[in-house]
Design an enzyme around this catalytic site. Structure first.
Site, PDB file in Angstrom:
ATOM      1  N   HIS A   2      54.660 -11.552   0.927  1.00 19.02           N
ATOM      2  CA  HIS A   2      55.933 -11.491   0.205  1.00 19.02           C
ATOM      3  C   HIS A   2      56.255 -10.045  -0.160  1.00 19.02           C
ATOM      4  O   HIS A   2      57.122  -9.414   0.441  1.00 19.02           O
ATOM      5  CB  HIS A   2      55.832 -12.391  -1.028  1.00 19.02           C
ATOM      6  CG  HIS A   2      57.134 -12.683  -1.711  1.00 19.02           C
ATOM      7  ND1 HIS A   2      58.325 -12.092  -1.366  1.00 19.02           N
ATOM      8  CD2 HIS A   2      57.424 -13.513  -2.749  1.00 19.02           C
ATOM      9  CE1 HIS A   2      59.285 -12.558  -2.146  1.00 19.02           C
ATOM     10  NE2 HIS A   2      58.761 -13.420  -2.988  1.00 19.02           N
ATOM     11  N   HIS A  21      62.378 -10.578  10.379  1.00 21.58           N
ATOM     12  CA  HIS A  21      62.563 -11.278   9.098  1.00 21.58           C
ATOM     13  C   HIS A  21      62.783 -12.746   9.385  1.00 21.58           C
ATOM     14  O   HIS A  21      63.405 -13.103  10.374  1.00 21.58           O
ATOM     15  CB  HIS A  21      63.787 -10.696   8.367  1.00 21.58           C
ATOM     16  CG  HIS A  21      63.833 -11.057   6.920  1.00 21.58           C
ATOM     17  ND1 HIS A  21      64.379 -12.231   6.466  1.00 21.58           N
ATOM     18  CD2 HIS A  21      63.387 -10.388   5.826  1.00 21.58           C
ATOM     19  CE1 HIS A  21      64.269 -12.265   5.143  1.00 21.58           C
ATOM     20  NE2 HIS A  21      63.674 -11.170   4.734  1.00 21.58           N
ATOM     21  N   ASP A  39      61.631  -3.459   3.948  1.00 24.53           N
ATOM     22  CA  ASP A  39      60.367  -2.757   3.708  1.00 24.53           C
ATOM     23  C   ASP A  39      60.135  -1.569   4.623  1.00 24.53           C
ATOM     24  O   ASP A  39      59.193  -0.811   4.423  1.00 24.53           O
ATOM     25  CB  ASP A  39      59.197  -3.743   3.876  1.00 24.53           C
ATOM     26  CG  ASP A  39      59.177  -4.751   2.755  1.00 24.53           C
ATOM     27  OD1 ASP A  39      59.386  -4.334   1.607  1.00 24.53           O
ATOM     28  OD2 ASP A  39      58.972  -5.951   3.028  1.00 24.53           O
TER      29      ASP A  39
END
Ligand SMILES: CC(C)(COP(=O)(O)OP(=O)(O)OC[C@H]1O[C@@H](n2cnc3c(N)ncnc32)[C@H](O)[C@@H]1OP(=O)(O)O)[C@@H](O)C(=O)NCCC(=O)NCCS
Length: 429
Positions: free
Chosen positions: A267, A306, A362
């Site tokens: 996560h 993703h 990220d």
């Protein structure tokens, strides 16, 4: 066209009409499908909730194919550019933008709840010298429930508001103190003269100076990162907050559960993995060989791909821009060049194009955090501070939703049945 699904159960030959509302059928309607009155109804097997809606929500909208993210209907790009984190927090929690008076009252309330009870400070000092700041944050937020026992009155709207304010206000204090603890530095008290994000930076980095003044470009970049992380609809941690909150426990306990979920590498931890990857690649000339390794299935290109976005993650675009602002102050992180070249090559490569793999949030955020002198353990703490208004908006929505019940999934039992128990004294004789 009828908005329903006709299901024929081939075990019995019976047909059922199942209504379709908002593109979904009710799992309970499938439960009516059974082979005999005393047999269990048909269940849906969905590990990881890949195709199960757990709630109706008006907080955040995502269209992963088009790369759209909206909080309460406002596109993330506009909020990141023109709003502030506290205004976005207000929007998420209240559902609409504040008037000037509402905004000022909100900022005032949050600012004046940044202090924590001195006993919180004492128990945070009791953690081991090398305690992970995320573990400290999770425990401290959970512990706040013991300082505010009135928080159990979750059906009282005023009471909920109080706890929401407290939590958004205190999260930077607890996060900064978790950071200082590992460094053996004294905890810095909040400075109510400063804005939310400037105060957080002061609590992180202030030493002997009278006032800590952060560079406004850094304050803006971090504030933007908080906005980008503020909510992401029913992700793992929001689901944890809702699931625990559905027991009607106080919101500190629910948010502590959300922090626990965020702590996990699947996560909140991918940006750290991106940095490790970039460091390992080391120089631009090694990129082609690295990409070949990824294509051969030897490893993944971290920060790409993703579950929801099959397009450029809209947050990644904004973070790329924030990189420029931060690096103008801190000097360029040498890993940036490798990241940019990696992105350029990957976006042209058939392997990534075909699988719709684009940079996610990220890919660049770790580079910024590193340039701001944060150790990797702090990355998820920053994420948690940003996500707090989202968790609270989800929780606030949950407790007012008449359709919600205590979260209690079904299972498909695969174990033994009806065995006969022999006491240990006989089994081991
Ligand atoms: C985020 C992630 C877990 C999503 O996974 P998912 O939706 O389950 O997608 P899948 O794992 O089914 O991947 C689909 C295909 O793309 C490939 N793929 C997905 N992400 C990839 C990546 N980062 N690098 C290389 N290949 C990747 C898979 O190997 C698979 O290929 P195949 O069809 O040939 O088997 C995955 O993209 C990933 O591991 N990314 C890297 C980690 C990361 O950045 N996480 C942060 C998310 S915010």
């Amino acid at each position: 066209m009828t908005d329903s699904l006709t299901v024929r159960d081939n075990r019995t030959g019976q047909e059922y009409d199942v209504p379709i509302v908002d593109g979904a059928i009710k799992a309970a309607d499938l439960g009516k499908i059974r082979t005999a009155d005393d047999e269990p109804g048909l269940a849906v097997y969905d590990p990881g909730f890949v195709n199960t809606a757990s709630c109706r929500s008006a907080v955040t909208f995502i269209d992963g194919d088009k790369g759209i993210l909206e909080y309460r209907g406002y596109p993330i790009e506009q909020l990141a550019e023109k709003s502030t984190f506290l205004e976005v927090a207000y929007l998420l929690v209240h559902g609409e933008l504040p008037t000037k008076a509402e905004y000022e009252a909100w900022v005032h309330e949050i600012t004046f709840h940044t202090f924590v009870h001195e006993n919180v400070k004492s128990f945070m000092e009791g953690f081991r010298y090398d305690a992970h700041p995320m573990g400290m944050l999770m425990a401290s937020v959970g512990a706040l429930s013991t300082f505010y026992p009135d928080a159990v009155h979750i059906s009282d709207a005023e009471n909920r508001h109080m706890q929401i304010v407290r939590m958004i206000a205190k999260m930077p204090t607890l996060g900064a103190w978790s950071f200082r603890h590992a460094q053996g530095k004294p905890f810095v008290y909040p400075d109510n003269e400063l804005g939310y994000t400037a105060n957080f930076l002061s609590m992180l980095f202030k030493m002997s100076e009278q006032n800590y003044v952060a560079d406004p470009r850094i304050v803006k970049a971090l504030d933007t990162l908080f906005i980008l992380h503020a909510d992401h609809e029913q992700n793992c941690s929001a689901n944890a907050v809702r699931s625990v909150g559905s027991s009607q426990v106080d919101p500190y306990s629910s948010v502590a559960a959300g922090i626990g979920a965020l702590y996990g590498p699947l996560h909140g931890g991918a940006n750290e993995a991106v940095l490790r990857m970039l460091r390992r690649i080391g120089t631009k000339d090694k990129i082609p060989a690295f990409i070949e390794g990824v294509k051969a299935g030897e490893e993944r290109l971290m920060g790409f791909g993703h579950r929801v976005y099959k397009n450029y993650d809209p947050r990644a675009k904004i973070i790329k821009k924030a990189c420029d602002d931060v690096f103008e102050v801190t000097g360029v992180n040498p890993l940036l060049e490798i990241a940019q070249e990696l992105e350029r090559i990957a976006l042209e490569d058939e392997y990534f194009v075909k699988r719709k793999l684009y940079p996610n949030v990220d890919f660049y955020s770790g580079l910024i955090y590193e340039a701001l002198q944060f150790p990797p353990e702090m990355f998820t703490v920053l994420f948690a501070i940003g996500r707090t208004p989202g968790w609270l908006a989800q929780w606030n929505e949950l407790v007012q939703d008449k359709e919600q019940k205590i979260a209690r999934p079904k299972q498909i039992y695969t174990g033994e049945r009806g065995l006969t128990f022999t006491p240990a004294s006989e089994r081991w004789a």
